[in-house]
Enzyme design. Structure first.
Site, short mmCIF file in Angstrom:
data_model
loop_
_atom_site.label_atom_id
_atom_site.label_comp_id
_atom_site.label_asym_id
_atom_site.label_seq_id
_atom_site.Cartn_x
_atom_site.Cartn_y
_atom_site.Cartn_z
N ARG A 22 0.78 -1.24 0.00
CA ARG A 22 0.00 0.00 0.00
C ARG A 22 0.82 1.29 0.00
NH1 ARG A 22 -4.63 -1.02 4.50
NH2 ARG A 22 -2.78 -0.97 5.81
N ASP A 23 2.14 1.21 -0.08
CA ASP A 23 2.94 2.44 -0.10
C ASP A 23 4.20 2.25 -0.96
OD1 ASP A 23 3.39 5.12 0.53
OD2 ASP A 23 4.56 4.63 2.33
N VAL A 24 4.00 1.79 -2.19
CA VAL A 24 5.12 1.58 -3.11
C VAL A 24 5.54 2.95 -3.66
CG1 VAL A 24 5.91 0.44 -5.20
CG2 VAL A 24 4.28 -0.72 -3.69
N ASN A 28 10.86 3.82 -1.02
CA ASN A 28 10.74 2.52 -0.38
C ASN A 28 11.35 1.39 -1.22
OD1 ASN A 28 9.49 3.66 1.80
ND2 ASN A 28 7.42 3.26 1.07
N THR A 68 1.50 7.34 0.27
CA THR A 68 2.17 8.56 -0.18
C THR A 68 1.40 9.19 -1.34
OG1 THR A 68 4.30 7.66 0.50
CG2 THR A 68 4.34 9.50 -1.05
#
Length: 196
Positions: A22-24, A28, A68
């Protein structure tokens, strides 16, 4: 392509056991340098991970605005972020590809078009509608291979081939129109192929 392949395989492993990152984002994706100096690309920062359904009780995952801005899939903002599936990570990785190719930070829920053979790939992966994205990381990699294989088959060639197969495979016509929608300005695709 090497980065996409390795990161997507890491995400695929997580998806196979029920986790969604959920935050690629570019921040990261990390370069892991092995003892021999080889680089392996990995996905880090699993702080916003969605655990397998039924294995979590954290009410915060239902909040809007998870991830993000510019990279998080729209469904994490518009609905219950706990209900997202691997297509949310497809979206995030597609946005990373767009960022790599353009050098521009994407704005939330606005297209970040790229030029060249990956234009359709980025458009498919970052569709605002989850049902129009590749469903899995494997499907995403396959689409990347199709679009970058030698010889390069441009969008008109893809549409032409799909329409030739439409008589025996009705989904081919739908796929041809979907590609055409990514190139609405192309008379070659719309007039010379689809209209014909």
């Amino acid at each position: 392509r090497h980065v996409i392949d390795q990161v997507s395989r890491g995400l695929e492993h997580a998806h196979d056991i029920g986790y969604v990152h959920r935050d690629v984002t570019p921040g990261n994706i990390l370069a892991y340098v092995g003892a021999a100096g080889t680089i392996r690309w990995v996905i880090g920062d699993w702080g916003l991970v969605r655990r397998p359904l039924g294995n979590t009780s954290n009410p915060l995952t239902g909040n809007k605005g998870l991830g993000t801005a510019g990279f998080a899939a729209p469904e994490t903002y518009e609905g219950n972020a706990h209900e997202v599936d691997p297509r949310a990570d497809v979206y995030g990785l597609g946005r990373v590809v767009a960022w790599l190719l353009t050098g521009r930070w994407p704005q939330p829920n606005l297209p970040l078009p790229v030029e060249g053979s990956l234009r359709g790939f980025v458009a498919e992966c970052t569709s605002l509608e989850p049902d129009r994205r590749p469903e899995t990381m494997e499907a995403m990699r396959q689409r990347l291979v199709e679009l970058t294989a030698e010889p390069d088959v441009g969008p008109r060639g893809q549409v032409q081939t799909l329409l030739e197969n439409a008589a025996t495979d009705p989904t081919s016509a739908k796929r041809a129109v979907e590609i055409g929608l990514q190139y609405v300005e192309s008379d070659e695709i719309w007039v010379e192929e689809i209209a014909r």
